[in-house]
Each structure stands twice: as C-alpha cells, then as structure tokens.
Design a protein around this motif. Sequence first.
Motif, mmCIF file in Angstrom:
data_model
loop_
_atom_site.group_PDB
_atom_site.id
_atom_site.type_symbol
_atom_site.label_atom_id
_atom_site.label_comp_id
_atom_site.label_asym_id
_atom_site.label_seq_id
_atom_site.Cartn_x
_atom_site.Cartn_y
_atom_site.Cartn_z
ATOM 1 N N VAL A 262 -0.269 -0.302 -7.221
ATOM 2 C CA VAL A 262 0.018 0.134 -8.582
ATOM 3 C C VAL A 262 -0.660 1.491 -8.753
ATOM 4 N N ASP A 263 0.096 2.473 -9.163
ATOM 5 C CA ASP A 263 -0.411 3.846 -9.251
ATOM 6 C C ASP A 263 -1.298 4.043 -10.490
ATOM 7 N N THR B 273 1.514 -6.387 -6.917
ATOM 8 C CA THR B 273 2.716 -6.635 -6.127
ATOM 9 C C THR B 273 2.352 -7.455 -4.886
ATOM 10 N N GLU B 274 3.361 -7.810 -4.146
ATOM 11 C CA GLU B 274 3.140 -8.566 -2.905
ATOM 12 C C GLU B 274 2.688 -7.655 -1.766
ATOM 13 N N ASN B 275 2.690 -6.358 -2.005
ATOM 14 C CA ASN B 275 2.340 -5.405 -0.944
ATOM 15 C C ASN B 275 0.931 -4.848 -1.076
ATOM 16 N N GLY B 276 0.134 -5.438 -1.965
ATOM 17 C CA GLY B 276 -1.205 -4.903 -2.184
ATOM 18 C C GLY B 276 -2.145 -5.156 -1.020
ATOM 19 N N VAL C 182 -4.005 -8.498 -0.500
ATOM 20 C CA VAL C 182 -4.534 -9.059 -1.757
ATOM 21 C C VAL C 182 -3.342 -9.498 -2.610
ATOM 22 N N ASP C 183 -2.850 -10.670 -2.308
ATOM 23 C CA ASP C 183 -1.712 -11.213 -3.025
ATOM 24 C C ASP C 183 -2.137 -11.831 -4.350
ATOM 25 N N VAL C 184 -1.179 -11.969 -5.245
ATOM 26 C CA VAL C 184 -1.419 -12.596 -6.541
ATOM 27 C C VAL C 184 -1.008 -14.065 -6.456
ATOM 28 N N ASP C 185 -1.858 -14.940 -6.975
ATOM 29 C CA ASP C 185 -1.552 -16.373 -6.996
ATOM 30 C C ASP C 185 -0.804 -16.704 -8.297
ATOM 31 N N HIS C 186 0.507 -16.469 -8.296
ATOM 32 C CA HIS C 186 1.307 -16.691 -9.507
ATOM 33 C C HIS C 186 1.245 -18.145 -9.960
ATOM 34 N N ARG D 128 4.094 -11.850 -15.721
ATOM 35 C CA ARG D 128 3.920 -11.135 -14.464
ATOM 36 C C ARG D 128 4.120 -9.646 -14.717
ATOM 37 N N ALA D 129 3.335 -8.821 -14.036
ATOM 38 C CA ALA D 129 3.471 -7.372 -14.167
ATOM 39 C C ALA D 129 3.187 -6.738 -12.812
ATOM 40 N N ALA D 130 4.081 -5.859 -12.397
ATOM 41 C CA ALA D 130 3.935 -5.218 -11.099
ATOM 42 C C ALA D 130 3.677 -3.722 -11.207
#
Length: 327
Positions: free
Chosen positions: A110-111, A237-240, A253-257, A273-275
């Motif tokens: 995330v920028d 995101t899933e790409n963190g 560092v994935d998010v545990d939704h 959810r927010a990406a």
Amino acid sequence: MRAPMLALTYLAPDRFWLLVVVAAMAIAYVVLQTRRRTYAVRFTNLDLLQSVAPRSPGWRRHIPAILLLMAITALVVSVARPAREERVPRERATIILAIDTSLSMMAEDVDPNRLVAAQAAATQFLTIIPPQINVGLVSFNGTGAILVPPTTDRARVRTAITTLELDERTAIGEAIFTSLQAIKQAPIAEGDEDNEEVPARIVLMSDGKTTVGRPDSAGAQAASEAGVPVDTIAFGTENGVIILPEEPAPVPVDVDHAALEAIADATEGRAFRAATEGELREVYRNIGSSIGYEIEFNEVGRWFVGLGMTLLFLGSCLSLVWFSRLP
C-alpha cells in the motif's frame, strides 16, 4: 448536530378515523350541490330566470369549500402527531480506534506503506465523527496500549496518530481488552451517573493475525458481554512482504480475513476489507456515518397546523372577495 431523515411516522395513527368526518362533509357538499342543480332545472321559465338571477359564479363557488376541506384534513393529520425520524449524536457515545502497529505495517504493498496510509485515513476519520462524540486511540503490537483515553479533543487524538511506532508481534485479542478498558475512562457528562452504561464501539484495524497474548475469541467474548460491537478492518493485500535484518528473504505478511470477520460476527459488528489507502478512507467514512447515533422522533404537527390555518385564511378571503360572506 442533527442528521435529518425524510421518513415520517405517526405517533397517534388511530386518530386518522377523523378523516371519516372530512369524507362525510365532502359527500354532503356534493349532494347539496346536486340538489341545488335539480331545483334550478325545475324552474322552467329559463328566460325569466336568466334575467332576474345574478350571474353564476361558476367554478369559483367550489374553491372556498375545497380549501375548507383541505384545511380540516391538514388539522386531522396534525392531531395524528406526525413525527420525523432524526439521527442524533448520543451523549457520551465513545469510539475507540484500535490500530495495528506490528512490523507488518512496514509493508509497501500500500503506497507509501501500510502505516502511513493507515495514519492518513484515521486522521480523516476524525473529521467525520460529530464533535460531541468521544474518540479514544489504542495501538497494539505485542501488547495493547491506550495512547489517548476517550475525549472530544480531536487535536490530541490526531497528534497521537502521527506518532504511532512499530514493534514486533500482533495481539488482536489484547487490543480488544485494552479498548474495553479505554471505554471505561470515557468522561462523565453532567447529570450522568458513574455506573451509567456508555454507548460505545470499537473500530479495529489490523493487517495481520494474532501471534501473542489472549486469543481473539476471548476478546470478542468480553466485548460481546459488555455490549460493545467491534467493527474490523482487514487492511493490506495478499502481496505484502517486509524485510527483516535477521531474515535472508522477504517475509510475507498476509491478512487473516477469516479471524477478523469472526470477531465482528461474534460482537454484532461489521467486517470490512481495504487494499488501498482510498479504500481504507471509504471504510472509515462508512463507519463514521453510522455510529454514535440514536433515532429520535421530532414531532412536526405544527407544520400541518400552519398549513391548515393558511388554507382556512385563504378560503375565507376568497369567499369574502367573491361572495361577500364567509364560507
């Protein structure tokens, strides 16, 4: 600050039976006009009738009667106690912002990175919340910490958000317990009792999963028993990935939704959810527009009383001007 709603309700709808009287008056008027027309036709010498009778007022003679019936209808509506629903900020309402400050917030998916984006969105959130509502700030990594107890001082909360610091591990369960402790520090409004329940909500934003401390389920159960909903925001995101000095390769560092949604479900909160930073701002905007309010009914019967009086006045004036008599 009141947020008006357009829906009308009636606090005494049983009084609408009075409209039957209005309907009976309308029917009686039509019947009388019909009988009058019948009597006129019985006078067969039409030439003599036209020479002695004044010029017929035509459609104008019905206007005062119609205005009278409309005025009575408006007064009947006022008697039914019409009310407008309004959302009013609840006194002592408290929102706790719980923000994840674990090392995973360094991720740049995330920028410019998750932490900076979260700080910007949380700061904007403060401008959405009505000024009467208390806002507290909790940060959590390996433990939870109350950075700002509930307050209406937005500048204090804003400053604390800008000074958030990262540390190891993630303790979401502890964050909920810490937030519940912060709620107990909400200031007491004048006239309130110390033991009076504080209407509160926790808005918890995390980009990871619990790695230390009490489990999420324990925190969710405590919040549920306290009657405090927890709105969760899964951010990232899933790409963190993050770079750690002791690790030879980037660490995902994935998010545990699922875990965050379970917390929201258990406490009757909502899961988001927010990406991106824009999505996070939108989530905060949606939350801010709906929490900390209660519905009140503001009676607006005076509107219909005023309308009825206006119609009566107008009908009387027209009757005097056209026919030199009151209806």
